[in-house]
Write an enzyme that holds these catalytic residues in place. Structure first.
Site, mmCIF file in Angstrom:
data_model
loop_
_atom_site.group_PDB
_atom_site.id
_atom_site.type_symbol
_atom_site.label_atom_id
_atom_site.label_comp_id
_atom_site.label_asym_id
_atom_site.label_seq_id
_atom_site.Cartn_x
_atom_site.Cartn_y
_atom_site.Cartn_z
ATOM 1 N N SER A 113 0.615 -1.014 -0.557
ATOM 2 C CA SER A 113 0.057 -0.354 -0.132
ATOM 3 C C SER A 113 1.345 1.001 -0.065
ATOM 4 O O SER A 113 1.940 1.611 0.550
ATOM 5 C CB SER A 113 -0.719 0.299 1.345
ATOM 6 O OG SER A 113 -1.657 1.373 1.331
ATOM 7 N N TYR A 136 -2.171 -0.387 10.857
ATOM 8 C CA TYR A 136 -1.675 -0.678 9.776
ATOM 9 C C TYR A 136 -1.051 -0.298 8.851
ATOM 10 O O TYR A 136 -0.026 -0.637 7.919
ATOM 11 C CB TYR A 136 -3.420 0.524 8.496
ATOM 12 C CG TYR A 136 -3.416 -0.616 7.195
ATOM 13 C CD1 TYR A 136 -3.574 -1.223 6.708
ATOM 14 C CD2 TYR A 136 -3.628 1.036 6.814
ATOM 15 C CE1 TYR A 136 -4.191 -1.566 5.896
ATOM 16 C CE2 TYR A 136 -3.299 0.534 5.212
ATOM 17 C CZ TYR A 136 -3.832 -0.792 4.390
ATOM 18 O OH TYR A 136 -3.927 -0.735 3.140
#
Length: 228
Positions: free
Chosen positions: A149, A162
Site C-alpha cells: 500500500s 495498518y
C-alpha cells in the site's frame, strides 16, 4: 532467472487470500481464464461459495478450491495450509492480498483490533510465504505477489498499526526478492493508493481514510487487479 521472467500463472495453481471481495475477488475473476486451479481463501464461506459457482459457470475447465479461514489465527492458517496441500497440491503462485485496517488515533486504538491488523497483515503473510516458497524454489519456478500500500511508503495519520504493517510488507517483499534472485521465483509488490472496495467500511473509516484523496483519484478494484 532473467529480468523478464514471469510467474507461472498460465496453467498453474494460484492461491489468493482475501478472495471473497474487492481486489481479491477481481484477481480470481481475471486469473480464471488462465490458471488451471484457483485456491481461494477468505473469512466468509458464503461469498467464497458464490464466487466458486460463478467462476465454474464461466470456466468449466477450471478447478476451484475454496477454504474459509481466519488469517489472524495461526492455528487456522496451519489448518488451511494442510487442507490446501491435500486438495490442490503445490502452489505455483501465491497472492498475499488479504488485509485489514483500522482508523483510530494511537491513544484511542483498541488492542483487539490492532492485534487483528498485525496478525492478518504481517504474521499471516510471513506464514503463508514461508510455507509455500521452498517448494517453488525446489521446482525452479513460482511467483509471490504481495499487495502492499502507499501507506507503507509514507506516514498515515490515525492508522499506525495498518501503516506499520504495510511498511513490513515493503521490507519483506524487497528482502524476499533479493533472497530469491536466480531461483526462478518471481517476487512482486503492488503499492496502490485508494481503491474502491469494502476496505474503508471494514476498517471503520466510513467515507474513507482520514485525509485521503478525493473520489476522482481512486481506482476500481478491477483496474488495480488488472494492473497488478
Amino acid at each position: 532467472m532473467t529480468e523478464n521472467a514471469r510467474p507461472p500463472i498460465d496453467g498453474g495453481t494460484v492461491l489468493i487470500t482475501g478472495a471473497s471481495a474487492g481486489i481479491g475477488r477481481e484477481f480470481a475473476l481475471q486469473l480464471a481464464p488462465r490458471a488451471r486451479m484457483l485456491i481461494l481463501l477468505a473469512r466468509r464461506a458464503g461469498r467464497l461459495d458464490e464466487l466458486r459457482t460463478s467462476l465454474l459457470a464461466r470456466h468449466p475447465q477450471l478447478r476451484v478450491v475454496t477454504l474459509p479461514v481466519d488469517l489472524a489465527d495461526e492455528k487456522d492458517v496451519d489448518r488451511v495450509l494442510t487442507e490446501a496441500g491435500e486438495q490442490a497440491g503445490t502452489v505455483d503462485v501465491l497472492v498475499n492480498n488479504a488485509g485489514v485496517g483500522q482508523q483510530a488515533l494511537a491513544d484511542q486504538a483498541d488492542w483487539a483490533r490492532v492485534r487483528n491488523v498485525l496478525c492478518t497483515n504481517v504474521l499471516a503473510v510471513a506464514h503463508l510465504t514461508t510455507a509455500v516458497v521452498p517448494a517453488m524454489v525446489k521446482r525452479g519456478r513460482g511467483g509471490v505477489l504481495n499487495m502492499g500500500s502507499g501507506a507503507g511508503l509514507t506516514v498515515m495519520p490515525a492508522a499506525a498499526a495498518y501503516s506499520a504493517s504495510k511498511y513490513f510488507m515493503d521490507g519483506f517483499s524487497e528482502a524476499l526478492r533479493a533472497d530469491l534472485t536466480g531461483t526462478g521465483v518471481v517476487v512482486s509488490q503492488v503499492c496502490p493508493g485508494p481503491v474502491d472496495s469494502e476496505f474503508d467500511q471494514v476498517a471503520g473509516s466510513g467515507g474513507g481514510m482520514t485525509g485521503g484523496p478525493p473520489q476522482f483519484l481512486r481506482v476500481s478494484a478491477a483496474q488495480c487487479a488488472r494492473e497488478a
